[in-house]
Design a protein around this motif. Structure first.
Motif, short mmCIF file in Angstrom:
data_model
loop_
_atom_site.label_atom_id
_atom_site.label_comp_id
_atom_site.label_asym_id
_atom_site.label_seq_id
_atom_site.Cartn_x
_atom_site.Cartn_y
_atom_site.Cartn_z
N UNK A 263 0.83 -1.21 0.00
CA UNK A 263 0.00 0.00 0.00
C UNK A 263 0.86 1.26 0.00
N UNK A 264 1.91 1.27 0.80
CA UNK A 264 2.81 2.42 0.82
C UNK A 264 3.34 2.71 -0.58
N UNK A 265 3.75 1.64 -1.25
CA UNK A 265 4.29 1.80 -2.60
C UNK A 265 3.22 2.27 -3.58
N UNK A 266 2.02 1.68 -3.49
CA UNK A 266 0.95 2.05 -4.42
C UNK A 266 0.48 3.49 -4.21
N UNK A 267 0.36 3.89 -2.94
CA UNK A 267 -0.12 5.25 -2.65
C UNK A 267 0.86 6.29 -3.17
N UNK A 268 2.15 6.04 -3.02
CA UNK A 268 3.14 7.00 -3.48
C UNK A 268 3.38 6.93 -4.98
N UNK A 269 3.13 5.72 -5.56
CA UNK A 269 3.43 5.51 -6.97
C UNK A 269 2.22 5.64 -7.87
N UNK A 270 1.57 4.51 -8.22
CA UNK A 270 0.48 4.58 -9.19
C UNK A 270 -0.72 5.42 -8.75
N UNK A 271 -0.93 5.58 -7.45
CA UNK A 271 -2.03 6.43 -6.99
C UNK A 271 -1.60 7.89 -6.86
N UNK A 272 -0.36 8.14 -7.17
CA UNK A 272 0.11 9.51 -7.36
C UNK A 272 0.13 10.40 -6.13
N UNK A 273 0.11 9.80 -4.93
CA UNK A 273 0.09 10.63 -3.74
C UNK A 273 -1.21 11.37 -3.51
N UNK A 274 -2.22 11.06 -4.30
CA UNK A 274 -3.52 11.73 -4.14
C UNK A 274 -4.26 11.14 -2.96
N UNK A 275 -5.11 11.91 -2.29
CA UNK A 275 -5.73 11.44 -1.04
C UNK A 275 -6.77 10.35 -1.24
N UNK A 276 -6.90 9.50 -0.24
CA UNK A 276 -8.01 8.55 -0.19
C UNK A 276 -9.19 9.27 0.45
N UNK A 277 -10.32 9.27 -0.24
CA UNK A 277 -11.50 10.00 0.24
C UNK A 277 -12.46 9.13 1.03
N UNK A 278 -12.47 7.83 0.74
CA UNK A 278 -13.28 6.89 1.50
C UNK A 278 -12.74 5.50 1.30
N UNK A 279 -12.93 4.67 2.30
CA UNK A 279 -12.53 3.26 2.24
C UNK A 279 -13.82 2.45 2.29
N UNK A 280 -14.09 1.74 1.20
CA UNK A 280 -15.29 0.92 1.08
C UNK A 280 -14.88 -0.54 1.25
N UNK A 281 -15.55 -1.26 2.15
CA UNK A 281 -15.28 -2.69 2.32
C UNK A 281 -16.51 -3.49 1.93
N UNK A 282 -16.30 -4.46 1.04
CA UNK A 282 -17.43 -5.25 0.56
C UNK A 282 -18.03 -6.10 1.67
N UNK A 283 -17.15 -6.65 2.54
CA UNK A 283 -17.65 -7.47 3.64
C UNK A 283 -16.57 -7.62 4.69
N UNK A 284 -16.90 -8.33 5.77
CA UNK A 284 -16.12 -8.26 7.00
C UNK A 284 -15.00 -9.28 7.14
N UNK A 285 -14.71 -10.07 6.13
CA UNK A 285 -13.64 -11.05 6.27
C UNK A 285 -12.29 -10.34 6.29
N UNK A 286 -11.33 -10.86 7.08
CA UNK A 286 -10.08 -10.14 7.30
C UNK A 286 -9.29 -9.80 6.05
N UNK A 287 -9.37 -10.63 5.00
CA UNK A 287 -8.63 -10.28 3.79
C UNK A 287 -9.24 -9.08 3.06
N UNK A 288 -10.40 -8.64 3.50
CA UNK A 288 -11.05 -7.47 2.89
C UNK A 288 -11.01 -6.24 3.80
#
Length: 359
Positions: free
Chosen positions: A76-101
């Motif tokens: 995530x650190x790499x993705x946020x700084x790289x392909x996501x361009x350092x742009x802010x996350x506005x919301x975190x949506x989770x499809x369901x409650x299993x730990x891998x999600x």
């Protein structure tokens, strides 16, 4: 961002995989307009989970997060700084409650200041399970697994390992934004409709961009495997397989044939109607095999070969028991099986003869 070279592949089951190559850890590829695909490693037989970042003005809305591991956090650190361009996350949506999600939902929300968006039952269930700790194994659970045919040694191992749910997830935010069936969420310039399924989890959220047929399916529709559908000790009389089959029927009536499915495991695909039919048929075949097994009184664990078509080891004993129990509860609810508990607390299941079974 990854190179995302297109690689259309067709399989023998009527599914087509038209998307880009699988992104490497910490990378992201555009899999649909305004939708980036990320993948995180899992330390299980199922070795990955997909997440998606939806363009949202000057930032991103993230769908699912991966398991709480050092590797996923670094990715995530790499993705946020790289392909996501350092742009802010506005919301975190989770499809369901299993730990891998939801594993890194709390971490991402705290890091970004973004709110968590989930359905109510998924959020509340996650909070409940995360509150259970080691040494807190309930007596009801011992009754449940003994009834299924577990040995005392297997029950002892379950007791010793109990309370591990929270190990796979950072602490959940203490508040959330509820997502409900039929709600339309505006993300960037697009409308995404909430479609709720059940069976795999209580109130699973999918997101459907009707304008171009993109469907973020979470675990509700997977291309190559069938999601686990289980009864757990907290609700031993539940009928999640009935919920799951009803959800498959509903999705088949809702989604157009050309829908582009972005799943939580596997690769994005088209051919949703063929896949929904195959998922339902797989359970129907398992139910028929199970009824044949039940011509002789059988325990839950005796049903494993019928439900899974193979032997099951102790490493997946809990999930296998839950799924076999779900198939048995389904048959019982529909008058196709009965059970009797013996003096040792073990349930013995028998098929109910039907006209078609008569020679």
């Amino acid at each position: 961002m990854g190179d995302g070279a297109a690689q259309t592949v067709k399989d023998a089951r009527g599914l087509t995989y038209p998307g880009p190559a699988v992104p490497a850890a910490g990378e992201a590829v555009e899999v649909a307009p305004g939708v980036l695909w990320l993948r995180f490693a899992l330390p299980f037989q199922l070795d990955h989970v997909n997440a998606y970042a939806l363009a949202d003005g000057d930032g991103w809305s993230v769908v699912d997060t991966g398991l709480r591991t050092r590797e996923a956090t670094a990715a995530w650190d790499q993705a946020l700084a790289g392909p996501l361009g350092g742009r802010p996350i506005k919301r975190v949506i989770c499809t369901h409650m299993h730990p891998d999600h939801i594993g890194l939902a709390g971490w991402l929300c705290e890091r970004s200041g973004a709110p968590l968006w989930m359905s109510r039952l998924e959020y509340v269930t996650a909070r409940m399970l995360m509150a259970e700790t080691a040494g807190d194994a309930p007596a009801d659970g011992e009754v449940f697994y003994r009834a299924a045919g577990w040995s005392e040694a297997q029950i002892g191992r379950w007791r010793d390992e109990y309370g591990g749910f929270g190990k796979g997830a950072t602490p959940m935010p203490r508040s959330y934004r509820r997502l409900s069936e039929g709600e339309v969420v505006r993300i960037g310039g697009d409308d995404w409709t909430v479609v709720v399924g059940s069976g795999h989890s209580p109130e699973h959220v999918c997101l459907w961009r009707r304008s171009d047929g993109v469907f973020l399916s979470g675990d509700q529709i997977l291309p190559r495997i069938s999601s686990n559908v289980s009864v757990w000790a907290t609700e031993p009389e539940a009928d999640p397989l009935g919920d799951w089959m009803a959800s498959l029927d509903r999705l088949a009536g809702l989604l157009p044939a050309e829908t582009y499915v972005l799943p939580a495991h596997g690769e994005p695909f088209t051919g949703v109607q063929a896949r929904l039919e195959a998922l339902k048929r797989g359970h129907e075949v398992a139910l028929k095999r199970l009824e044949r097994t039940l011509r002789q009184p059988s325990r839950v664990i005796d049903g494993f070969p019928a439900v899974f078509g193979r032997a099951v080891g102790d490493e997946v004993l809990g999930m296998a028991t839950g799924e076999a129990q779900a198939h048995l509860n389904y048959l019982q609810r529909r008058g196709r099986a009965t059970r009797t508990r013996d003096t040792d607390g073990v349930d013995w299941w028998s098929a109910v003869a039907r006209d078609e079974d008569t020679p």
